[in-house]
Design an enzyme around this catalytic site. Structure first.
Site, PDB file in Angstrom:
ATOM      1  N   ASN A   1      -2.293   6.898  -3.777  1.00 11.73           N
ATOM      2  CA  ASN A   1      -1.424   6.095  -4.639  1.00 11.73           C
ATOM      3  C   ASN A   1      -0.370   7.033  -5.225  1.00 11.73           C
ATOM      4  O   ASN A   1      -0.681   7.826  -6.114  1.00 11.73           O
ATOM      5  CB  ASN A   1      -2.271   5.450  -5.747  1.00 11.73           C
ATOM      6  N   TRP A   2       0.829   6.915  -4.723  1.00 20.22           N
ATOM      7  CA  TRP A   2       1.884   7.833  -5.170  1.00 20.22           C
ATOM      8  C   TRP A   2       2.430   7.462  -6.551  1.00 20.22           C
ATOM      9  O   TRP A   2       3.204   8.220  -7.124  1.00 20.22           O
ATOM     10  CB  TRP A   2       3.032   7.856  -4.153  1.00 20.22           C
ATOM     11  N   LYS A   3       2.066   6.280  -7.039  1.00 23.03           N
ATOM     12  CA  LYS A   3       2.591   5.812  -8.336  1.00 23.03           C
ATOM     13  C   LYS A   3       4.127   5.912  -8.323  1.00 23.03           C
ATOM     14  O   LYS A   3       4.728   5.713  -7.269  1.00 23.03           O
ATOM     15  CB  LYS A   3       1.954   6.602  -9.477  1.00 23.03           C
TER      16      LYS A   3
ATOM     17  N   HIS B   1      -4.269  -1.920 -11.180  1.00 22.43           N
ATOM     18  CA  HIS B   1      -4.433  -0.500 -11.552  1.00 22.43           C
ATOM     19  C   HIS B   1      -4.395  -0.395 -13.075  1.00 22.43           C
ATOM     20  O   HIS B   1      -3.670  -1.134 -13.743  1.00 22.43           O
ATOM     21  CB  HIS B   1      -3.318   0.339 -10.925  1.00 22.43           C
TER      22      HIS B   1
ATOM     23  N   GLY C   1      -5.742  11.445 -13.813  1.00 25.72           N
ATOM     24  CA  GLY C   1      -4.729  12.450 -14.124  1.00 25.72           C
ATOM     25  C   GLY C   1      -5.158  13.474 -15.166  1.00 25.72           C
ATOM     26  O   GLY C   1      -4.325  14.199 -15.704  1.00 25.72           O
TER      27      GLY C   1
ATOM     28  N   GLU D   1      -2.940   1.511 -14.933  1.00 27.60           N
ATOM     29  CA  GLU D   1      -1.582   1.710 -15.483  1.00 27.60           C
ATOM     30  C   GLU D   1      -0.810   0.395 -15.540  1.00 27.60           C
ATOM     31  O   GLU D   1       0.032   0.202 -16.412  1.00 27.60           O
ATOM     32  CB  GLU D   1      -0.849   2.775 -14.647  1.00 27.60           C
TER      33      GLU D   1
ATOM     34  N   SER E   1      -8.885  11.864 -10.604  1.00 27.55           N
ATOM     35  CA  SER E   1      -8.964  13.326 -10.440  1.00 27.55           C
ATOM     36  C   SER E   1      -9.735  13.771  -9.197  1.00 27.55           C
ATOM     37  O   SER E   1     -10.440  14.777  -9.240  1.00 27.55           O
ATOM     38  CB  SER E   1      -9.532  13.976 -11.704  1.00 27.55           C
TER      39      SER E   1
ATOM     40  N   GLU F   1     -12.037   3.267 -11.069  1.00 26.96           N
ATOM     41  CA  GLU F   1     -11.273   4.386 -11.606  1.00 26.96           C
ATOM     42  C   GLU F   1     -11.470   4.444 -13.120  1.00 26.96           C
ATOM     43  O   GLU F   1     -10.812   3.699 -13.862  1.00 26.96           O
ATOM     44  CB  GLU F   1      -9.779   4.198 -11.315  1.00 26.96           C
TER      45      GLU F   1
ATOM     46  N   GLY G   1      -4.518   9.871  -6.686  1.00 25.03           N
ATOM     47  CA  GLY G   1      -3.168   9.901  -7.246  1.00 25.03           C
ATOM     48  C   GLY G   1      -2.480  11.219  -6.931  1.00 25.03           C
ATOM     49  O   GLY G   1      -2.032  11.456  -5.815  1.00 25.03           O
ATOM     50  N   GLY G   2      -2.436  12.099  -7.916  1.00 28.41           N
ATOM     51  CA  GLY G   2      -1.684  13.353  -7.817  1.00 28.41           C
ATOM     52  C   GLY G   2      -1.902  14.140  -6.532  1.00 28.41           C
ATOM     53  O   GLY G   2      -0.940  14.620  -5.914  1.00 28.41           O
TER      54      GLY G   2
HETATM   55  P1  13P Z   1      -5.305  10.965 -10.110  1.00 28.63           P
HETATM   56  O1  13P Z   1      -5.912  11.236  -8.752  1.00 28.63           O
HETATM   57  O2  13P Z   1      -3.957  11.615 -10.272  1.00 28.63           O
HETATM   58  O3  13P Z   1      -6.247  11.238 -11.222  1.00 28.63           O
HETATM   59  O4  13P Z   1      -4.990   9.384 -10.158  1.00 28.63           O
HETATM   60  C1  13P Z   1      -5.972   8.494  -9.797  1.00 28.63           C
HETATM   61  C2  13P Z   1      -5.367   7.151  -9.671  1.00 28.63           C
HETATM   62  O5  13P Z   1      -4.999   6.546 -10.665  1.00 28.63           O
HETATM   63  C3  13P Z   1      -5.210   6.593  -8.319  1.00 28.63           C
HETATM   64  O6  13P Z   1      -4.882   5.249  -8.366  1.00 28.63           O
END
Ligand code: 13P
Length: 250
Positions: free
Chosen positions: A11-13, A97, A173, A99, A212, A167, A233-234
Site C-alpha cells: 500500500n503506497w498510500k 484503511h 508506521g 487512515e 510495520s 492492522e 506500507g513504507g
Molecule cells: P507500514 O507498513 O508503513 O507500517 O503501514 C502499514 C499499512 O498501513 C499498510 O496498509
C-alpha cells in the site's frame, strides 16, 4: 483444508510520482529472477494506477486501488468508483484503511458499502480492521476487531472476493509490532467470524497482517497461524525492501 495461497500487498498510500513506477518494474525483474511462492499486489496512488497497470502487463504482479466510492458514478467530485478501477485493470481495492477511517471519518457502514461496491464490480475487497493503542490497553482488541469484521462485511460478500487485513493502528508506521502470540490470537478470532459467516469456505479467506512489516520481521509474522500474507506500507515503496518481505515465501 489447506491454507489459502499467501498474498503480499503493498500500500503506497499518498506516495510516489511517475518515476516511482520503476520500482514496480524492478520488483518484477527480481521476481522473475527468483520466483516467490505468494501472490503479489501493489496499490499505488490513483494517479499512478494506469502507469502501473501498463508496466505490469503480462507479469504476475496485480495492481489495486486504495479506496473506492460507494456509488458507480455520479456527482462526487474527486472520488473514484470501483467500476473505474475495474475498467482500468485493477483486481483489488483496499477499503476501510485506518487512515481512511480517521482522516475521512469512515465508519463500518461506509466501509461495508464500499466493499459491496467493489465486489459488485468484480474486484476483491481488502477490508481493513484494527484496534487503537487505547483499545488494546483496555483489553478491547478482540471485541473491537471482530465487531469491525462483522459490521464491515457486505451481506452478499463471498469468500472468493473478500480479504481481511488486520492492522493494529498503533503498529502502522511506528516500527512497533504485536507479538506473534498476539497476532495469532486476533487472526484466530477473525477466522472464527469468517467461518461463522461463510461456513467451510471461511478457511479460504485470506487474513493479512499489516503494521510495520519489514524484511527482518516478515518471516516470523508470516509464519503465524492464520496469517495468509501481509499488507505493507513504507517497506513496499522500494523494490528491494518489498522483495525482502516476499522472501518470507521464498
Ligand atoms: P507500514 O507498513 O508503513 O507500517 O503501514 C502499514 C499499512 O498501513 C499498510 O496498509
Amino acid at each position: 483444508m489447506a491454507a489459502p495461497k499467501a498474498l503480499v500487498a503493498g500500500n503506497w498510500k499518498m506516495n510516489g510520482l511517475k518515476a516511482s513506477v520503476q520500482e514496480i518494474e524492478d520488483l518484477q525483474k527480481l521476481i522473475s529472477e527468483k520466483n516467490v511462492h505468494c501472490d503479489v499486489l501493489v496499490c499505488p496512488p490513483a494517479t499512478l494506477l494506469a502507469h502501473a497497470i501498463e508496466a505490469t502487463k503480462g507479469s504476475s504482479i496485480a495492481i489495486g486501488g486504495q479506496d473506492c466510492h460507494t456509488a458507480r458514478a455520479g456527482a462526487h467530485t474527486g472520488d473514484i468508483s470501483a467500476e473505474m478501477l475495474k475498467d482500468l485493470g485493477c483486481s483489488h481495492v483496499i477499503v476501510g484503511h485506518s487512515e481512511r477511517r480517521s482522516d475521512h471519518g469512515e465508519d463500518n457502514d461506509m466501509v461495508r458499502a464500499k466493499a459491496s461496491a467493489a465486489q459488485r464490480e468484480g474486484l476483491v475487497a481488502i477490508i481493513c480492521v484494527g484496534e487503537t493503542e487505547a483499545e488494546r490497553d483496555n483489553g478491547q482488541t478482540l471485541a473491537v476487531v471482530t465487531e469491525q469484521v462483522v459490521a464491515s462485511l457486505p451481506e452478499e460478500a463471498e469468500a472468493i472476493n473478500t480479504i481481511i487485513a488486520y492492522e493494529p493502528v498503533w503498529a502502522i508506521g511506528t516500527g512497533k509490532t504485536p507479538t506473534a502470540a498476539d497476532v495469532a490470537e486476533v487472526h484466530a478470532a477473525i477466522r472464527s467470524v469468517l467461518k461463522e459467516r461463510f461456513g467451510e469456505s471461511g478457511d479460504e479467506v485470506r487474513i493479512l497482517y499489516g503494521g510495520s512489516v519489514k524484511p527482518d520481521n516478515a518471516a516470523e509474522l508470516m509464519a503465524v497461524e492464520n496469517v495468509n500474507g501481509a499488507l505493507v506500507g513504507g517497506a513496499s515503496l522500494k523494490a528491494e525492501s518489498f522483495y525482502g518481505i516476499l522472501q518470507a515465501y521464498g
